[in-house]
Design an enzyme around this catalytic site. Structure first.
Site, PDB file in Angstrom:
ATOM      1  N   LYS A  15       0.692  -1.402   0.074  1.00  0.00           N
ATOM      2  CA  LYS A  15       0.092  -0.051   0.052  1.00  0.00           C
ATOM      3  C   LYS A  15       0.959   1.405   0.027  1.00  0.00           C
ATOM      4  O   LYS A  15       0.544   2.137  -0.895  1.00  0.00           O
ATOM      5  CB  LYS A  15      -0.967   0.112   1.482  1.00  0.00           C
ATOM      6  CG  LYS A  15      -1.930  -1.123   1.326  1.00  0.00           C
ATOM      7  CD  LYS A  15      -2.775  -0.966   2.457  1.00  0.00           C
ATOM      8  CE  LYS A  15      -2.139  -1.202   4.054  1.00  0.00           C
ATOM      9  NZ  LYS A  15      -1.352  -2.471   4.210  1.00  0.00           N
ATOM     10  N   ARG A  88      -9.071   1.414   9.188  1.00  0.00           N
ATOM     11  CA  ARG A  88      -8.454  -0.075   9.286  1.00  0.00           C
ATOM     12  C   ARG A  88      -9.399  -0.778  10.266  1.00  0.00           C
ATOM     13  O   ARG A  88      -9.177  -1.787  10.355  1.00  0.00           O
ATOM     14  CB  ARG A  88      -7.163  -0.170  10.121  1.00  0.00           C
ATOM     15  CG  ARG A  88      -6.096  -0.310   9.330  1.00  0.00           C
ATOM     16  CD  ARG A  88      -4.826  -0.686  10.104  1.00  0.00           C
ATOM     17  NE  ARG A  88      -3.684  -1.264   9.609  1.00  0.00           N
ATOM     18  CZ  ARG A  88      -2.561  -0.538   8.910  1.00  0.00           C
ATOM     19  NH1 ARG A  88      -3.093   0.499   8.176  1.00  0.00           N
ATOM     20  NH2 ARG A  88      -1.598  -1.348   8.675  1.00  0.00           N
ATOM     21  N   ARG A 129      11.597  -3.885   9.224  1.00  0.00           N
ATOM     22  CA  ARG A 129      11.195  -2.624  10.410  1.00  0.00           C
ATOM     23  C   ARG A 129      11.157  -3.177  11.752  1.00  0.00           C
ATOM     24  O   ARG A 129      11.018  -4.383  11.827  1.00  0.00           O
ATOM     25  CB  ARG A 129       9.860  -1.944   9.822  1.00  0.00           C
ATOM     26  CG  ARG A 129       9.571  -0.553   9.936  1.00  0.00           C
ATOM     27  CD  ARG A 129       8.640   0.066   9.209  1.00  0.00           C
ATOM     28  NE  ARG A 129       7.402  -0.530   9.886  1.00  0.00           N
ATOM     29  CZ  ARG A 129       6.079  -0.733   8.940  1.00  0.00           C
ATOM     30  NH1 ARG A 129       6.090   0.014   7.913  1.00  0.00           N
ATOM     31  NH2 ARG A 129       5.158  -1.084   9.320  1.00  0.00           N
ATOM     32  N   ARG A 140      -0.246  -9.319  12.961  1.00  0.00           N
ATOM     33  CA  ARG A 140      -0.742  -8.346  11.943  1.00  0.00           C
ATOM     34  C   ARG A 140      -1.828  -8.711  10.978  1.00  0.00           C
ATOM     35  O   ARG A 140      -2.757  -8.123  10.684  1.00  0.00           O
ATOM     36  CB  ARG A 140       0.380  -7.308  11.432  1.00  0.00           C
ATOM     37  CG  ARG A 140       1.047  -6.384  12.337  1.00  0.00           C
ATOM     38  CD  ARG A 140       2.250  -6.010  11.986  1.00  0.00           C
ATOM     39  NE  ARG A 140       2.379  -5.341  10.906  1.00  0.00           N
ATOM     40  CZ  ARG A 140       3.606  -5.057  10.069  1.00  0.00           C
ATOM     41  NH1 ARG A 140       4.881  -5.589  10.614  1.00  0.00           N
ATOM     42  NH2 ARG A 140       3.601  -4.779   8.778  1.00  0.00           N
TER      43      ARG A 140
HETATM   44  P1  B4P Z   1       4.588  -1.646   1.884  1.00  0.00           P
HETATM   45  O1  B4P Z   1       4.412  -0.892   0.689  1.00  0.00           O
HETATM   46  O2  B4P Z   1       5.458  -0.896   3.114  1.00  0.00           O
HETATM   47  O3  B4P Z   1       3.354  -2.161   2.769  1.00  0.00           O
HETATM   48  P2  B4P Z   1       2.103  -1.471   3.611  1.00  0.00           P
HETATM   49  O4  B4P Z   1       1.042  -2.385   2.865  1.00  0.00           O
HETATM   50  O5  B4P Z   1       2.029  -0.286   3.575  1.00  0.00           O
HETATM   51  O6  B4P Z   1       2.530  -2.015   4.920  1.00  0.00           O
HETATM   52  P3  B4P Z   1       1.998  -2.081   6.514  1.00  0.00           P
HETATM   53  O7  B4P Z   1       0.561  -2.310   6.252  1.00  0.00           O
HETATM   54  O8  B4P Z   1       2.793  -2.900   7.174  1.00  0.00           O
HETATM   55  O9  B4P Z   1       2.129  -0.801   7.152  1.00  0.00           O
HETATM   56  P4  B4P Z   1       1.391   0.448   7.895  1.00  0.00           P
HETATM   57  O10 B4P Z   1       2.376   1.442   7.897  1.00  0.00           O
HETATM   58  O11 B4P Z   1       0.146   0.878   7.211  1.00  0.00           O
HETATM   59  O12 B4P Z   1       5.622  -2.834   1.267  1.00  0.00           O
HETATM   60  C1  B4P Z   1       5.987  -3.794   2.386  1.00  0.00           C
HETATM   61  C2  B4P Z   1       7.245  -4.181   1.931  1.00  0.00           C
HETATM   62  O13 B4P Z   1       7.320  -4.945   0.591  1.00  0.00           O
HETATM   63  C3  B4P Z   1       8.468  -3.205   1.437  1.00  0.00           C
HETATM   64  O14 B4P Z   1       9.846  -3.592   2.026  1.00  0.00           O
HETATM   65  C4  B4P Z   1       8.416  -2.912   0.147  1.00  0.00           C
HETATM   66  O15 B4P Z   1       9.668  -2.349  -0.368  1.00  0.00           O
HETATM   67  C5  B4P Z   1       8.100  -4.147  -0.503  1.00  0.00           C
HETATM   68  N1  B4P Z   1       7.485  -4.350  -1.531  1.00  0.00           N
HETATM   69  C6  B4P Z   1       6.307  -3.480  -2.033  1.00  0.00           C
HETATM   70  N2  B4P Z   1       6.018  -3.723  -3.189  1.00  0.00           N
HETATM   71  C7  B4P Z   1       6.595  -4.652  -3.673  1.00  0.00           C
HETATM   72  C8  B4P Z   1       6.674  -5.526  -4.950  1.00  0.00           C
HETATM   73  N3  B4P Z   1       5.641  -5.305  -5.881  1.00  0.00           N
HETATM   74  N4  B4P Z   1       7.544  -6.489  -4.915  1.00  0.00           N
HETATM   75  C9  B4P Z   1       8.510  -6.899  -3.968  1.00  0.00           C
HETATM   76  N5  B4P Z   1       8.393  -6.129  -2.908  1.00  0.00           N
HETATM   77  C10 B4P Z   1       7.613  -5.341  -2.615  1.00  0.00           C
HETATM   78  O16 B4P Z   1       0.834   0.081   9.357  1.00  0.00           O
HETATM   79  C11 B4P Z   1       1.917  -0.034  10.448  1.00  0.00           C
HETATM   80  C12 B4P Z   1       1.337  -0.226  11.869  1.00  0.00           C
HETATM   81  O17 B4P Z   1       0.777   1.279  12.343  1.00  0.00           O
HETATM   82  C13 B4P Z   1       0.119  -0.993  12.057  1.00  0.00           C
HETATM   83  O18 B4P Z   1       0.333  -2.403  12.415  1.00  0.00           O
HETATM   84  C14 B4P Z   1      -0.487  -0.436  13.092  1.00  0.00           C
HETATM   85  O19 B4P Z   1      -0.155  -0.602  14.427  1.00  0.00           O
HETATM   86  C15 B4P Z   1      -0.479   1.117  12.946  1.00  0.00           C
HETATM   87  N6  B4P Z   1      -1.468   1.756  12.126  1.00  0.00           N
HETATM   88  C16 B4P Z   1      -1.407   2.176  11.035  1.00  0.00           C
HETATM   89  N7  B4P Z   1      -2.422   2.673  10.576  1.00  0.00           N
HETATM   90  C17 B4P Z   1      -3.563   2.460  11.435  1.00  0.00           C
HETATM   91  C18 B4P Z   1      -4.819   2.769  11.670  1.00  0.00           C
HETATM   92  N8  B4P Z   1      -5.454   3.261  10.709  1.00  0.00           N
HETATM   93  N9  B4P Z   1      -5.398   2.431  12.860  1.00  0.00           N
HETATM   94  C19 B4P Z   1      -4.758   1.854  14.000  1.00  0.00           C
HETATM   95  N10 B4P Z   1      -3.271   1.464  13.601  1.00  0.00           N
HETATM   96  C20 B4P Z   1      -2.718   1.928  12.601  1.00  0.00           C
END
Ligand code: B4P
Length: 185
Positions: A15, A88, A129, A140
């Site tokens: 995302k 979420r 991370r 998660r």
């Molecule tokens: P990301 O792009 O970082 O993945 P994400 O889905 O955004 O991650 P996540 O859901 O964990 O994070 P968030 O900050 O929202 O990609 C992951 C990895 O894959 C990276 O290393 C990237 O380089 C790699 N990648 C991406 N695309 C790729 C591809 N095509 N091929 C290969 N590799 C690839 O949430 C973190 C925490 O914050 C939650 O657990 C929660 O505690 C809190 N939080 C956030 N929002 C919240 C909310 N609304 N309410 C309550 N808590 C919240």
């Protein structure tokens, strides 16, 4: 041109990665609640201290706290936006709907990134991370299934879901995302 978007999907689906690319391409405000929370933790603010332990367990930070952050950003912004990692759960989705009704800014597309658990786990483990160790990632994923996945039905009922296969190279996924959000409403 679509300029009010929401990104939904399990942790590690990409995302943040895709949201950043699309926001840059379209000149949108990229609002990532995960990033904003991590910035608070980094700054050592009261809010960050409260969020830190919750994030380290892979659980969700309180709705009130996240909502306050999102509301302040949307109220002070004029123009298109892209929400990444918010809402979420159903309570956050309900509060967002009220806020957007008030602002007269309905969501145009909800991009749902789909990816198998095995690949999610690999991606997150290789990112490394603080909250990317196997036990926390599994938690998660569990939290996603229980609290966030019900949003798919919520937004599907509103006709907003655009599914995107998130497997493959970043650029390949980006062109799929670009294609679905370019479709007429
Ligand atoms: P990301 O792009 O970082 O993945 P994400 O889905 O955004 O991650 P996540 O859901 O964990 O994070 P968030 O900050 O929202 O990609 C992951 C990895 O894959 C990276 O290393 C990237 O380089 C790699 N990648 C991406 N695309 C790729 C591809 N095509 N091929 C290969 N590799 C690839 O949430 C973190 C925490 O914050 C939650 O657990 C929660 O505690 C809190 N939080 C956030 N929002 C919240 C909310 N609304 N309410 C309550 N808590 C919240």
């Amino acid at each position: 041109m679509s300029d009010r978007l929401l990104f939904l999907g399990p942790p590690g689906a990409g995302k943040g990665t895709q949201a950043q690319l699309l926001a840059a391409e379209r000149g949108l405000l990229h609002l990532s609640t995960g990033e904003l929370l991590r910035a608070e933790v980094q700054a050592g603010s009261e809010l960050g201290t409260e969020a830190q332990a919750v994030m380290a367990r892979g659980e969700l930070v309180s709705d009130a706290l996240v909502l306050a952050i999102v509301k302040a950003r949307l109220l002070s912004h004029d123009g298109g936006w892209l929400l990444d990692g918010f809402p979420r759960n159903l309570a956050q989705a309900g509060a967002l709907r009220e806020l957007l009704d008030e602002l007269k800014q309905p969501i145009e597309h909800v991009v749902l990134l789909q990816l198998d658990d095995g690949i999610l786990l690999q991606r997150l483990l290789s990112r490394g991370r603080d909250d990317d160790n196997e036990a926390v990632i599994r938690n998660r994923l569990e939290v996603y299934r229980e609290q966030t996945a019900p949003l798919i039905a919520f937004y599907r009922q509103l006709g907003l879901i655009r599914e995107v296969e998130a497997e493959g190279a970043v650029e390949a996924v980006a062109s799929r995302v670009s294609a679905v959000v370019s479709q007429p409403l």
